[in-house]
Design a protein around this motif. Structure first.
Motif, PDB file in Angstrom:
ATOM      1  N   ARG A 158       0.806  -1.228   0.000  1.00 35.62           N
ATOM      2  CA  ARG A 158       0.000   0.000   0.000  1.00 35.62           C
ATOM      3  C   ARG A 158       0.836   1.273   0.000  1.00 35.62           C
ATOM      4  NH1 ARG A 158      -5.625  -0.982   2.657  1.00 35.62           N
ATOM      5  NH2 ARG A 158      -5.764  -3.223   2.371  1.00 35.62           N
ATOM      6  N   GLN A 159       2.043   1.226   0.579  1.00 35.21           N
ATOM      7  CA  GLN A 159       2.842   2.431   0.700  1.00 35.21           C
ATOM      8  C   GLN A 159       3.957   2.575  -0.334  1.00 35.21           C
ATOM      9  OE1 GLN A 159       1.854   0.688   3.444  1.00 35.21           O
ATOM     10  NE2 GLN A 159       0.474   2.246   4.222  1.00 35.21           N
ATOM     11  N   PHE A 160       4.450   1.462  -0.893  1.00 34.49           N
ATOM     12  CA  PHE A 160       5.600   1.518  -1.784  1.00 34.49           C
ATOM     13  C   PHE A 160       5.432   0.619  -3.001  1.00 34.49           C
ATOM     14  CE2 PHE A 160       7.377   2.413   2.435  1.00 34.49           C
ATOM     15  CZ  PHE A 160       8.001   3.619   2.184  1.00 34.49           C
ATOM     16  N   VAL A 161       6.077   1.016  -4.097  1.00 37.00           N
ATOM     17  CA  VAL A 161       6.256   0.173  -5.277  1.00 37.00           C
ATOM     18  C   VAL A 161       7.758   0.027  -5.453  1.00 37.00           C
ATOM     19  CG1 VAL A 161       5.853  -0.099  -7.751  1.00 37.00           C
ATOM     20  CG2 VAL A 161       4.185   1.126  -6.350  1.00 37.00           C
ATOM     21  N   VAL A 162       8.221  -1.208  -5.689  1.00 37.85           N
ATOM     22  CA  VAL A 162       9.651  -1.457  -5.862  1.00 37.85           C
ATOM     23  C   VAL A 162       9.857  -2.128  -7.215  1.00 37.85           C
ATOM     24  CG1 VAL A 162      11.688  -2.623  -4.955  1.00 37.85           C
ATOM     25  CG2 VAL A 162       9.972  -1.724  -3.374  1.00 37.85           C
ATOM     26  N   ALA A 214       2.597   9.514   3.617  1.00 40.35           N
ATOM     27  CA  ALA A 214       2.702  10.831   4.258  1.00 40.35           C
ATOM     28  C   ALA A 214       2.124  10.773   5.669  1.00 40.35           C
ATOM     29  CB  ALA A 214       1.977  11.879   3.429  1.00 40.35           C
ATOM     30  N   GLY A 215       2.884  11.249   6.627  1.00 43.75           N
ATOM     31  CA  GLY A 215       2.401  11.307   8.009  1.00 43.75           C
ATOM     32  C   GLY A 215       2.547  10.016   8.795  1.00 43.75           C
ATOM     33  N   ARG A 269       7.821  15.799   0.907  1.00 48.76           N
ATOM     34  CA  ARG A 269       8.504  14.849   0.019  1.00 48.76           C
ATOM     35  C   ARG A 269       9.928  14.578   0.492  1.00 48.76           C
ATOM     36  NH1 ARG A 269       6.047  18.195  -3.881  1.00 48.76           N
ATOM     37  NH2 ARG A 269       8.057  19.018  -4.558  1.00 48.76           N
ATOM     38  N   ASN A 270      10.651  15.620   0.878  1.00 48.59           N
ATOM     39  CA  ASN A 270      12.011  15.426   1.378  1.00 48.59           C
ATOM     40  C   ASN A 270      12.019  14.644   2.684  1.00 48.59           C
ATOM     41  OD1 ASN A 270      13.412  16.670  -0.714  1.00 48.59           O
ATOM     42  ND2 ASN A 270      13.087  18.691   0.171  1.00 48.59           N
ATOM     43  N   TRP A 271      11.033  14.858   3.526  1.00 47.50           N
ATOM     44  CA  TRP A 271      10.886  14.132   4.783  1.00 47.50           C
ATOM     45  C   TRP A 271      10.742  12.633   4.510  1.00 47.50           C
ATOM     46  CZ3 TRP A 271       6.479  11.712   7.003  1.00 47.50           C
ATOM     47  CH2 TRP A 271       6.547  11.487   8.375  1.00 47.50           C
ATOM     48  N   VAL A 272       9.903  12.288   3.531  1.00 46.19           N
ATOM     49  CA  VAL A 272       9.705  10.885   3.159  1.00 46.19           C
ATOM     50  C   VAL A 272      10.993  10.302   2.582  1.00 46.19           C
ATOM     51  CG1 VAL A 272       8.462   9.337   1.589  1.00 46.19           C
ATOM     52  CG2 VAL A 272       7.219  11.106   2.851  1.00 46.19           C
ATOM     53  N   LYS A 273      11.673  11.053   1.719  1.00 50.41           N
ATOM     54  CA  LYS A 273      12.928  10.567   1.124  1.00 50.41           C
ATOM     55  C   LYS A 273      13.988  10.315   2.182  1.00 50.41           C
ATOM     56  CE  LYS A 273      12.798  13.703  -2.302  1.00 50.41           C
ATOM     57  NZ  LYS A 273      13.253  14.530  -3.414  1.00 50.41           N
TER      58      LYS A 273
END
Length: 111
Positions: free
Chosen positions: A26-30, A90-91, A57-61
């Motif tokens: 649900r959160q990532f595609v690899v 996010a969050g 976005r930078n926080w997630v990265k």
């Protein structure tokens, strides 16, 4: 991550997208592309504008990079892979981010 561990060029991203295999939660595609003979893995990180503003976005990265740094010894060496964050990330706390990213990497046989 040092520069030698990063997929940076658009052509390299496209090669992983078109020739690699993908897995997702649900959160990532690899996306993963086998590269026999490569000395170490390379990773690309993509966080789209649907996640939020530049700060978000930078926080997630940063969280993705931190998780990958912690998992570095467990990651297979002869691959290029791309991690794409989806909006539900996010969050989310650091522990949840790490858990979800590890799950996506296991599905893609990166770990």
């Amino acid at each position: 991550m040092r520069k030698s561990y990063r997929v940076k060029k658009e052509a390299e991203f496209q090669k992983v997208f078109t020739q690699g295999k993908s897995c997702a939660n649900r959160q990532f595609v690899v996306y993963v592309l086998e590269k026999p003979g490569q000395l170490h893995f390379r990773v690309g990180i993509s966080v789209g504008k649907k996640i939020g503003n530049a700060v978000a976005r930078n926080w997630v990265k940063r969280r993705i990079r931190q998780t990958l740094t912690e998992l570095k010894p467990k990651i297979r060496q002869e691959i290029d892979f791309i991690v794409i964050a989806r909006p539900p990330i996010a969050g989310v706390s650091m522990a949840e981010t790490k858990k979800n990213l590890m799950h996506a990497l296991r599905l893609a046989h990166v770990l």
